[in-house]
Write a protein that holds these residues in place. Structure first.
Motif, PDB file in Angstrom:
ATOM      1  N   GLN A 273     -78.153  11.601 -44.349  1.00 45.50           N
ATOM      2  CA  GLN A 273     -78.240  12.670 -45.342  1.00 45.50           C
ATOM      3  C   GLN A 273     -79.043  12.223 -46.566  1.00 45.50           C
ATOM      4  O   GLN A 273     -79.760  13.032 -47.169  1.00 45.50           O
ATOM      5  CB  GLN A 273     -76.840  13.101 -45.764  1.00 45.50           C
ATOM      6  CG  GLN A 273     -76.031  13.730 -44.644  1.00 45.50           C
ATOM      7  CD  GLN A 273     -74.697  14.254 -45.116  1.00 45.50           C
ATOM      8  OE1 GLN A 273     -74.576  14.740 -46.232  1.00 45.50           O
ATOM      9  NE2 GLN A 273     -73.684  14.133 -44.272  1.00 45.50           N
ATOM     10  N   MET A 274     -78.928  10.958 -46.940  1.00 50.66           N
ATOM     11  CA  MET A 274     -79.718  10.456 -48.062  1.00 50.66           C
ATOM     12  C   MET A 274     -81.209  10.522 -47.756  1.00 50.66           C
ATOM     13  O   MET A 274     -82.020  10.930 -48.611  1.00 50.66           O
ATOM     14  CB  MET A 274     -79.301   9.024 -48.386  1.00 50.66           C
ATOM     15  CG  MET A 274     -77.875   8.885 -48.913  1.00 50.66           C
ATOM     16  SD  MET A 274     -77.345   7.166 -49.076  1.00 50.66           S
ATOM     17  CE  MET A 274     -78.539   6.562 -50.262  1.00 50.66           C
ATOM     18  N   MET A 275     -81.595  10.141 -46.533  1.00 50.12           N
ATOM     19  CA  MET A 275     -83.006  10.193 -46.153  1.00 50.12           C
ATOM     20  C   MET A 275     -83.492  11.634 -46.048  1.00 50.12           C
ATOM     21  O   MET A 275     -84.617  11.956 -46.469  1.00 50.12           O
ATOM     22  CB  MET A 275     -83.209   9.472 -44.818  1.00 50.12           C
ATOM     23  CG  MET A 275     -82.836   8.002 -44.839  1.00 50.12           C
ATOM     24  SD  MET A 275     -83.810   7.052 -46.032  1.00 50.12           S
ATOM     25  CE  MET A 275     -83.152   5.409 -45.784  1.00 50.12           C
ATOM     26  N   ALA A 276     -82.668  12.504 -45.499  1.00 52.04           N
ATOM     27  CA  ALA A 276     -83.059  13.910 -45.371  1.00 52.04           C
ATOM     28  C   ALA A 276     -83.231  14.555 -46.742  1.00 52.04           C
ATOM     29  O   ALA A 276     -84.188  15.309 -46.980  1.00 52.04           O
ATOM     30  CB  ALA A 276     -82.018  14.667 -44.552  1.00 52.04           C
ATOM     31  N   ALA A 277     -82.318  14.260 -47.660  1.00 49.68           N
ATOM     32  CA  ALA A 277     -82.428  14.813 -49.010  1.00 49.68           C
ATOM     33  C   ALA A 277     -83.667  14.286 -49.720  1.00 49.68           C
ATOM     34  O   ALA A 277     -84.330  15.023 -50.479  1.00 49.68           O
ATOM     35  CB  ALA A 277     -81.176  14.468 -49.810  1.00 49.68           C
ATOM     36  N   ALA A 282     -89.138  15.505 -51.767  1.00 48.79           N
ATOM     37  CA  ALA A 282     -90.546  15.118 -51.852  1.00 48.79           C
ATOM     38  C   ALA A 282     -91.476  16.195 -51.309  1.00 48.79           C
ATOM     39  O   ALA A 282     -92.666  16.202 -51.654  1.00 48.79           O
ATOM     40  CB  ALA A 282     -90.780  13.812 -51.093  1.00 48.79           C
ATOM     41  N   ALA A 283     -90.974  17.096 -50.485  1.00 49.50           N
ATOM     42  CA  ALA A 283     -91.818  18.106 -49.849  1.00 49.50           C
ATOM     43  C   ALA A 283     -92.538  19.013 -50.849  1.00 49.50           C
ATOM     44  O   ALA A 283     -93.740  19.277 -50.691  1.00 49.50           O
ATOM     45  CB  ALA A 283     -90.995  18.928 -48.863  1.00 49.50           C
ATOM     46  N   PRO A 284     -91.882  19.540 -51.896  1.00 52.26           N
ATOM     47  CA  PRO A 284     -92.619  20.414 -52.833  1.00 52.26           C
ATOM     48  C   PRO A 284     -93.801  19.731 -53.505  1.00 52.26           C
ATOM     49  O   PRO A 284     -94.843  20.362 -53.717  1.00 52.26           O
ATOM     50  CB  PRO A 284     -91.539  20.799 -53.859  1.00 52.26           C
ATOM     51  CG  PRO A 284     -90.251  20.660 -53.136  1.00 52.26           C
ATOM     52  CD  PRO A 284     -90.450  19.498 -52.221  1.00 52.26           C
ATOM     53  N   VAL A 285     -93.673  18.452 -53.834  1.00 50.43           N
ATOM     54  CA  VAL A 285     -94.772  17.739 -54.487  1.00 50.43           C
ATOM     55  C   VAL A 285     -95.942  17.567 -53.524  1.00 50.43           C
ATOM     56  O   VAL A 285     -97.114  17.749 -53.891  1.00 50.43           O
ATOM     57  CB  VAL A 285     -94.295  16.377 -55.002  1.00 50.43           C
ATOM     58  CG1 VAL A 285     -95.437  15.610 -55.641  1.00 50.43           C
ATOM     59  CG2 VAL A 285     -93.153  16.563 -55.989  1.00 50.43           C
TER      60      VAL A 285
END
Length: 306
Positions: A273-277, A282-285
């Motif tokens: 969950q930490m990696m997924a979050a 980071a996706a919007p940037v």
């Protein structure tokens, strides 16, 4: 003899035309294999950690704890759980609002400020330009306590609650984003020809009309650069957001920090969950960079050649 010399000069000119193979061979600084090896190495430095984060996000927590690079079972459950366990929805919404407002307002104010500093001569102009550079050298860590004391005391002296609000965090980010954004626009506006403004004034345009109708359309690369850097300032900040927000107004960066700290000391931390979050944050940037990539290249190189 003349025809032969002319043919040789024509052949030489064609071999050195822009984009020709011979031109690339002459201007290349490194041998081809060495250049390819360096590019592969640099790409690996970036892509391997990103690939590991993605594979860990679709892996089980036990698998990540055991050091598995390739997961034994692929599952997207972690991407569904983060919205309730991390509280990512509220954090992302607050980050988009605060960072987006900082980017828009900073870009709008910086182009107006830079236009005055570049096109007008007045007492204190050079001092203001030097002050912009000086403000960029002040570390943000030195300003945390003064800003917190100033904003917290406003509730007592002015009756206005600033700590824990989105607009209080917005004002903080705008204070640090304005010097850099203004200097970017100063550098960009110096490269715009004055003749366009003079022609607009001959046609009867006012100062505001010149700024809106001439300068603004020509300055989009610089505006995008200043806006994106201001957006990143608000999106990636943890220091100010952690001391000036409440649980309902905390940003995505603070939500990730709180979630990561809560996993310390447990039997098996929720690595997946930490990696997924992290990838979701980071996706919007990344999307922002892909959309405005053509403006970023022109804005960052503005003023480099006279």
């Amino acid at each position: 003899m003349t025809a032969t010399a002319t043919a040789e000069r024509t052949s030489a000119a064609q071999s050195f035309r822009p984009g020709s193979k011979r031109q690339h061979e002459v201007t290349r600084l490194l041998p081809g294999p060495l250049l390819a090896g360096i590019l592969v190495f640099l790409c690996a430095l970036v892509l391997i950690p990103v690939a590991y984060i993605f594979l860990a996000s679709v892996n089980s927590d036990i698998g990540v704890a055991n050091g598995e690079f390739l997961p034994s079972t692929f599952s997207l459950e972690n991407y569904g759980k983060i919205w309730s366990s991390v509280g990512l929805a509220t954090g992302l919404a607050n980050s988009v609002v605060v960072a987006g407002m900082t980017a828009v307002v900073s870009a709008a104010l910086s182009i107006a400020t830079a236009y005055v500093l570049v096109r007008y001569q007045f007492r204190g102009r050079l001092t203001a330009l030097r002050g912009l550079l000086a403000l960029q050298s002040v570390p943000g860590t030195l300003m945390v306590l003064p800003v917190f004391v100033l904003f917290s005391s406003s509730a007592s002296y002015l009756g206005v609650q600033v700590i824990g609000t989105q607009w209080g965090l917005f004002i903080t980010y705008l204070t640090f984003a304005m010097p850099f954004s203004t200097w970017v626009m100063v550098t960009y506006l110096r490269g715009l020809p004055r003749e366009l403004e003079e022609a607009a004034r001959i046609d009867g345009a006012s100062n505001v009309g010149v700024l809106v109708r001439i300068i603004l359309p020509l300055s989009w690369p610089g505006i995008v650069v200043s806006g994106i850097f201001a957006f990143l300032l608000g999106w990636n900040d943890v220091l100010f957001a952690s001391v000036m927000t409440r649980p309902e107004s905390q940003t995505a960066a603070v939500a990730l920090q709180v979630f990561g700290a809560s996993q310390e000391g447990g039997a098996i931390p929720l690595y997946g969950q930490m990696m997924a979050a992290s990838l979701v944050c980071a996706a919007p940037v990344v999307i922002l960079y892909l959309i405005f990539q053509r403006y970023l290249v022109g804005g960052l190189t503005a003023g480099g050649v006279k």
